[in-house]
Design a protein around this motif. Structure first.
Motif, PDB file in Angstrom:
ATOM      1  N   GLU A  23       0.818  -1.211   0.000  1.00  8.13           N
ATOM      2  CA  GLU A  23       0.000   0.000   0.000  1.00  8.13           C
ATOM      3  C   GLU A  23       0.853   1.262   0.000  1.00  8.13           C
ATOM      4  N   VAL A  24       2.103   1.159   0.451  1.00  9.63           N
ATOM      5  CA  VAL A  24       2.944   2.360   0.553  1.00  9.63           C
ATOM      6  C   VAL A  24       4.317   2.181  -0.101  1.00  9.63           C
ATOM      7  N   LEU A  25       4.610   0.952  -0.581  1.00  9.26           N
ATOM      8  CA  LEU A  25       5.931   0.683  -1.136  1.00  9.26           C
ATOM      9  C   LEU A  25       5.821  -0.116  -2.435  1.00  9.26           C
ATOM     10  N   PRO A  26       6.757   0.049  -3.335  1.00  9.49           N
ATOM     11  CA  PRO A  26       6.799  -0.839  -4.505  1.00  9.49           C
ATOM     12  C   PRO A  26       7.269  -2.229  -4.105  1.00  9.49           C
ATOM     13  N   ARG A  27       6.896  -3.233  -4.882  1.00 10.04           N
ATOM     14  CA  ARG A  27       7.205  -4.625  -4.535  1.00 10.04           C
ATOM     15  C   ARG A  27       8.697  -4.857  -4.394  1.00 10.04           C
ATOM     16  N   TRP A  28       9.495  -4.197  -5.218  1.00 16.70           N
ATOM     17  CA  TRP A  28      10.929  -4.488  -5.220  1.00 16.70           C
ATOM     18  C   TRP A  28      11.601  -4.177  -3.883  1.00 16.70           C
ATOM     19  N   VAL A  29      11.006  -3.269  -3.083  1.00 20.32           N
ATOM     20  CA  VAL A  29      11.615  -2.947  -1.786  1.00 20.32           C
ATOM     21  C   VAL A  29      11.583  -4.168  -0.871  1.00 20.32           C
ATOM     22  N   LEU A  30      10.443  -4.867  -0.825  1.00 19.96           N
ATOM     23  CA  LEU A  30      10.348  -6.097  -0.027  1.00 19.96           C
ATOM     24  C   LEU A  30      11.298  -7.164  -0.560  1.00 19.96           C
ATOM     25  N   GLU A  31      11.315  -7.306  -1.863  1.00 23.14           N
ATOM     26  CA  GLU A  31      12.154  -8.341  -2.466  1.00 23.14           C
ATOM     27  C   GLU A  31      13.633  -8.077  -2.194  1.00 23.14           C
TER      28      GLU A  31
END
Length: 340
Positions: A23-31
Motif C-alpha cells: 500500500e505504501v511501497l513498490p514490490r521491489w523494496v520487499l524483495e
C-alpha cells in the motif's frame, strides 16, 4: 533498509505483511530486503525483521522467532478470517504453555486459502471467524472460545496432561462442565471422546481434583454408599469453607487430603476448621492420599461403618441446618443438630 519499511516494522512489532507494505511501497523494496537478509519470510505474505529471528539451520522460519511473534504472524496469515486454536489457544488462555517444537494452530473457514506448513497446522471448519461468537480477543489476538479450545486440544495433549488442564479450567471458574459438554456435543468424532465425557461427568458431580475423582470411582459410590454432596459451600461464622464430600443425613464431612497435605500450617488450619464443624455437630473424617490409593476397599468399609453408626445414633439436621431456605448465595448456614 528502506526508511518507510523500517517504520512499518517498528509500528507493527517487527512484522509486516506483503499486502500492508504494497500500500505504501513498490514490490521491489520487499524483495530487495528479503534477498539482502534484512527480512525473513515466515509465511506466505508475512515477513519479520530478520534481527528478531534466531540464526538456526534446518529450523522452519516460524520456529525461529519468539512464540508471541509466531502467533502474531499466523494471525496475520489468517487475514482476519480465523483464530488461534487447539494447543496454541490453550497457551493464550494460560492453561498450558506450548512445548518447544509444537506447531502453531490456526482455525479458518472451509474454503479459505491458508494451508498447513512447517511449524503450522491449519484446521478448516464450517463455522469459524476471528470475532465473537466464535472467537475472543486475548492478549491482542483472536483465539477460539475456551470451551471449544478444551475440546479441540483434548486428543492432542499428552494423556497425563488432559485431566489437569480441564480441572484447572473448571476450578479457576474459566468454564463449567456443562459448557464444555455442550462444545463436546458438536464434535461427535473426537478422538478420546469417551474419556473426556467421563471426566466431565465427574466434574459435574462436584469432583475438583484427581484424588476426588479416584474416590468417586473407587470408594465413595456404589452399593450401600448414600448420595454424597460434593464441594458443599458452608458458612461458619465469618468465613466460608468447602466440604469435599458431605453425607447430609448423617452430618459427616469426608475430606480427601492430597499427597502434599503435610504442611504444618495447612494442618493447623484444618484442625481449626474441623473444630468449628464439630461444634456444629459435623463429624469430619479425613483420608490420606496414600490410604485412598493403596487401601480403597478398607477405606470404603470404614466409611460405611461410620455412616451406619451415625444413622444408628439418630443424627439428623436440626431446623435451619440445611436446605435452600437457609442458604445465602449458595452458602449453608449451619445450626446445632438435633440428637434423638
Amino acid at each position: 533498509m528502506n526508511s518507510v519499511l523500517r517504520t512499518l516494522l517498528e509500528r507493527n512489532g517487527g512484522l509486516v505483511t506483503r499486502r500492508g507494505a504494497m500500500e505504501v511501497l513498490p514490490r521491489w523494496v520487499l524483495e530487495d530486503a528479503s534477498r539482502a537478509g534484512r527480512l525473513l519470510r515466515l509465511l506466505p505474505g508475512v515477513y519479520v525483521d530478520a534481527a528478531l529471528a534466531d540464526d538456526v539451520e534446518r529450523v522452519p522460519p516460524l520456529a525461529r522467532v519468539a512464540p508471541v511473534l509466531a502467533r502474531r504472524a499466523v494471525v496475520a496469515y489468517g487475514g482476519g478470517r480465523g483464530a488461534l486454536s487447539h494447543l496454541t489457544a490453550l497457551d493464550v488462555w494460560k492453561l498450558r504453555r506450548q512445548l518447544p517444537g509444537e506447531p502453531v494452530h490456526l482455525s479458518v473457514p472451509i474454503g479459505a486459502g491458508q494451508r498447513s506448513g512447517p511449524h503450522l497446522v491449519v484446521h478448516h471448519r464450517r463455522s469459524i471467524a476471528g470475532e465473537p461468537p466464535h472467537a475472543l480477543v486475548r492478549d491482542g489476538e483472536p483465539v477460539t472460545r475456551l470451551d471449544r479450545t478444551l475440546v479441540d486440544a483434548w486428543p492432542l495433549l499428552p494423556p497425563v496432561d488432559r485431566p489437569a488442564t480441564l480441572i484447572r479450567a473448571v476450578n479457576d471458574r474459566l468454564s463449567t462442565p456443562q459448557r464444555i459438554a455442550a462444545a463436546l456435543a458438536t464434535a461427535p468424532k473426537l478422538a478420546g471422546r469417551a474419556a473426556l465425557r467421563g471426566l466431565l461427568d465427574r466434574l459435574a458431580a462436584g469432583c475438583r481434583g484427581p484424588l476426588e475423582i479416584w474416590g468417586h470411582d473407587r470408594v465413595f459410590a456404589g452399593p450401600g454408599m448414600p448420595a454424597l454432596r460434593r464441594q458443599v459451600r458452608v458458612r461458619l461464622g465469618g468465613q466460608v469453607v468447602y466440604l469435599d464430600l458431605f453425607a447430609e443425613a448423617e452430618l459427616v464431612d469426608i475430606e480427601l487430603d492430597g499427597a502434599t497435605h503435610g504442611d504444618p500450617r495447612e494442618r493447623e488450619i484444618d484442625l481449626r476448621r474441623d473444630a468449628l464443624l464439630a461444634a456444629r455437630g459435623i463429624l469430619v473424617v479425613r483420608f490420606t492420599h496414600r490410604r485412598l490409593l493403596h487401601e480403597p476397599d478398607e477405606v470404603r468399609r470404614q466409611m460405611l461403618a461410620i455412616l451406619a453408626t451415625r444413622r444408628s445414633q439418630g443424627f439428623r439436621p436440626g431446623p435451619g441446618t440445611m436446605g435452600a431456605a437457609s442458604s445465602e448465595r449458595g452458602a449453608l448456614h449451619l445450626g446445632l443438630p438435633t440428637i434423638v
